[in-house]
Design a protein around this motif. Structure first.
Motif, PDB file in Angstrom:
ATOM      1  N   ASP A   1       0.802  -1.060   0.029  1.00  0.00           N
ATOM      2  CA  ASP A   1       0.170  -0.040   0.079  1.00  0.00           C
ATOM      3  C   ASP A   1       0.765   1.274  -0.023  1.00  0.00           C
ATOM      4  O   ASP A   1       0.559   2.368  -0.549  1.00  0.00           O
TER       5      ASP A   1
ATOM      6  N   ASP B   1      -3.591   8.166  -1.677  1.00  0.00           N
ATOM      7  CA  ASP B   1      -5.000   7.852  -1.374  1.00  0.00           C
ATOM      8  C   ASP B   1      -5.746   8.031  -2.480  1.00  0.00           C
ATOM      9  O   ASP B   1      -7.139   7.161  -2.372  1.00  0.00           O
ATOM     10  N   ASP B   2      -5.342   8.324  -3.819  1.00  0.00           N
ATOM     11  CA  ASP B   2      -6.382   8.163  -4.785  1.00  0.00           C
ATOM     12  C   ASP B   2      -6.166   6.682  -5.646  1.00  0.00           C
ATOM     13  O   ASP B   2      -6.759   6.657  -6.660  1.00  0.00           O
TER      14      ASP B   2
ATOM     15  N   THR C   1       2.794   9.413  -4.534  1.00  0.00           N
ATOM     16  CA  THR C   1       2.115  10.204  -3.489  1.00  0.00           C
ATOM     17  C   THR C   1       1.774  11.544  -3.787  1.00  0.00           C
ATOM     18  O   THR C   1       2.118  12.238  -4.777  1.00  0.00           O
TER      19      THR C   1
END
Length: 60
Positions: free
Chosen positions: A49, A54-55, A60
């Motif tokens: 992960d 987050d998308d 990042t």
């Protein structure tokens, strides 16, 4: 890990138990040794992960 050839040959000739009780004892010994070495951390489904934001896109 370094091991001499004669030591390695000695380990290869160690007999594996052929009786069910001996095999069960050996399996239990290996299982307990593996449990002791196990480390905590993310499970396989989440181990990568950190590569994604987050998308869900790389980076990042």
């Amino acid at each position: 890990m370094h091991i001499s050839a004669s030591d390695a040959k000695g380990q290869l000739t160690d007999p594996v138990p052929t009786d069910p009780a001996g095999r069960r004892a050996l399996q239990e010994k290996v299982r307990l040794a593996a449990r002791a070495k196990a480390t905590t951390g993310p499970n396989a489904a989440h181990s990568q992960d950190f590569l994604y934001g987050d998308d869900g896109m790389p980076g990042t």
